[in-house]
Scaffold this active site. Structure first.
Site, PDB file in Angstrom:
ATOM      1  N   CYS A 367      -5.574  -0.159   5.262  1.00 37.06           N
ATOM      2  CA  CYS A 367      -4.828  -1.412   5.376  1.00 37.06           C
ATOM      3  C   CYS A 367      -5.836  -2.549   5.403  1.00 37.06           C
ATOM      4  O   CYS A 367      -6.896  -2.428   6.033  1.00 37.06           O
ATOM      5  CB  CYS A 367      -3.983  -1.395   6.656  1.00 37.06           C
ATOM      6  SG  CYS A 367      -2.930  -2.845   6.851  1.00 37.06           S
ATOM      7  N   GLU A 401      -5.704   2.644  -0.415  1.00 39.88           N
ATOM      8  CA  GLU A 401      -4.447   3.394  -0.499  1.00 39.88           C
ATOM      9  C   GLU A 401      -3.467   2.655  -1.394  1.00 39.88           C
ATOM     10  O   GLU A 401      -3.394   1.430  -1.393  1.00 39.88           O
ATOM     11  CB  GLU A 401      -3.844   3.566   0.904  1.00 39.88           C
ATOM     12  CG  GLU A 401      -4.527   4.631   1.737  1.00 39.88           C
ATOM     13  CD  GLU A 401      -3.737   4.964   2.993  1.00 39.88           C
ATOM     14  OE1 GLU A 401      -2.541   4.615   3.055  1.00 39.88           O
ATOM     15  OE2 GLU A 401      -4.318   5.575   3.902  1.00 39.88           O
TER      16      GLU A 401
END
Length: 508
Positions: A367, A401
């Site tokens: 993140c 990601e």
């Protein structure tokens, strides 16, 4: 034909109509009409001019949703939500009216509560499927045994089947920057439908992620409206973008106060003043692994298992600006890298990225966020560059990601472009994509997608070659002339942490 305001309030939820929106164009506020959908309503018990409507603008990201007054609505061009009549069941039974749906087909619901902030999705009229009045036939034991045997045989057959064509877990990469930043959130969800559902389509779900502002595939998360209006952090007042699960009493405040150093959320200014008098932190509670005296930039490494409270405060704060973030309290499996700017009062939080302690997919970022008040200042690229510098020390390639948020995708594309152009601009002789991957720690897939987006791959004399165009050279020289701050790898004081199997077990 215009409708009376009193009549509109009764059936406003789910309707679509033009809304007067104020936009900032080159520093000047401009008013214009934009079509929007009414998602919720509050203050219904007050006079009509005090009623407020929560609207979502068509074609815009969810972060621009807001509360507006009746004066901002054009009631002459309203399209109300249609009602679906349930087909009659049995003889002589009339159809029952199901809850209304929006013109786009979404269920319309009324959100309870009032106050300065939007109350999170508590539906006064839950839209649940209506069960049929027909009685079910009781299964005999023989039929139940036969059904169980058939299911076991089918499962055994599926386990032994040879499945080809990949696992379907390949990371999604959006090829067109124009596809990001759409407005409609995903209306379907993996949890709600599942791949066994005949109406479920993986291609459609990916397309929803591409064009929607939300990366969340959980319907309950997407449906939530933002509950915090604004935050005060340091000398900045910042509008929140998305829902964050702060305590419900914070919904009633016009703004909440965030401590710059411990990231604790406080409801009132008086309480915040008392907190600041007691808070002794002047920098993140971790190990400082990078410091640049010239720019004042520092990076701190924090273990989510050792500093649970700080990391949970950090995740709650980032949820206000990241719609796809779903983890708030499960921080133990992650390492957090905090970027700060130092002055005489302390190290002020600018942004952060997190990474898993053990990633099966070799992701180097889980993140990443730059606070809105510090965006468009080059800090996002510093965060990305620092994550790749750590990957170089680990001597492996990494990738964020997937799927990325709209702003995250643009930042990564920009970084990949600048890094590859810099390598190719200075390179003399032949170089392969694998060699570029080793030198930059960018995965070969990300390099290939970036080269294709830049149209650098050409077919020449029976083979594919990389060729810089004049526009590519001019773009790189223009970036060099800006003289932006960069990470100095020689100032990184960091050893890759290693964890035993017992340290990777987490109890909750």
């Amino acid at each position: 034909m215009s409708i009376k305001p009193e009549d509109f309030v009764k059936q406003a939820i789910g309707s679509k109509l033009p809304v007067e929106k104020i936009s900032l164009v080159q520093g000047v506020e401009e008013k214009h009409w934009h079509r929007a959908e009414v998602l919720s309503i509050r203050n219904e018990t007050l006079p009509v001019d005090k009623v407020e409507f929560y609207v979502h603008y068509e074609g815009f990201n969810k972060r621009l949703d807001e509360w507006v007054s009746l004066a901002a609505l054009n009631l002459a061009q309203v399209d109300f939500a249609r009602q679906i009549r349930k087909p009659p069941v049995g003889k002589g039974k009339g159809g029952a009216i199901l809850p209304p749906v929006t013109p786009s087909g979404n269920p319309a619901s009324r959100v309870e509560g009032s106050g300065s902030g939007a109350i999170s999705g508590v539906h006064a009229t839950p839209t649940v499927p209506v069960e049929s009045n027909r009685k079910r036939k009781r299964e005999t034991p023989q039929k139940a045994k036969a059904k169980a045997a058939a299911a076991a045989a089918a499962a055994a057959k599926a386990d032994g089947a040879d499945v080809s064509g990949g696992t379907g877990d390949d990371p999604m990469v959006i090829d067109d920057p124009a596809d990001v930043g759409g407005s409609q959130p995903p209306e379907g969800s993996v949890e709600a439908g599942g791949e066994d559902d005949p109406t479920f389509s993986k291609e459609k779900e990916i397309e929803k992620l591409r064009v929607g502002g939300s990366m969340t595939q959980c319907l309950t998360e997407v449906a939530r409206m933002k509950n915090i209006n604004k935050i005060m952090m340091g000398k900045f007042e910042v509008e929140a973008w998305y829902f964050a699960p702060y305590p419900e009493e914070y919904n009633q405040y016009p703004r909440i106060y965030i401590c710059e150093f411990c990231l604790e959320a406080i409801g009132t200014e008086r309480q915040f003043s008392r907190h600041r008098a007691k808070c002794m932190l002047r920098h993140p509670p971790g190990n400082e692994i990078y410091r640049d005296e010239a720019s004042g930039i520092s990076f701190y490494e924090i273990d989510g298992k050792r500093q649970r409270k700080y990391c949970r405060n950090l995740c709650l704060l980032s949820k206000l600006f990241l719609d796809h973030k779903t983890l708030y309290y499960d921080v133990e499996p992650f390492l957090f890298y905090i970027m700060t700017a130092a002055d005489s009062t302390g190290h002020h939080f600018l942004g952060y990225f997190s990474k898993e302690k053990q990633s099966n997919e070799d992701y180097n970022v889980a993140c990443i966020l730059t606070l809105p008040q510090y965006q468009r200042m080059g800090y996002g690229k510093l965060l990305i560059q620092f994550s790749y510098e750590l990957s170089k020390i680990e001597k492996k390639t990494g990738s964020p990601e997937k799927p990325l948020s709209d702003l995250g995708l643009l930042s990564y594309r920009s970084y990949w472009t600048d890094t590859l152009l810099e390598k190719l601009y200075d390179y003399k002789g032949e170089v392969s994509i694998s060699e570029l991957s080793v030198e930059t720690s960018i995965t070969t897939d990300d390099i290939m997608h970036t080269l294709q987006a830049l149209d650098l791959i050409k077919y020449y004399r029976g083979q594919y070659v990389m060729c810089l165009s004049r526009n590519n050279v001019q773009h790189h020289e223009k970036q060099l002339a800006k003289g932006k701050t960069r990470i100095d790898a020689s100032k990184i004081d960091w050893i890759p942490p290693k964890f035993t199997q017992s340290q990777l077990r987490y109890g909750y």
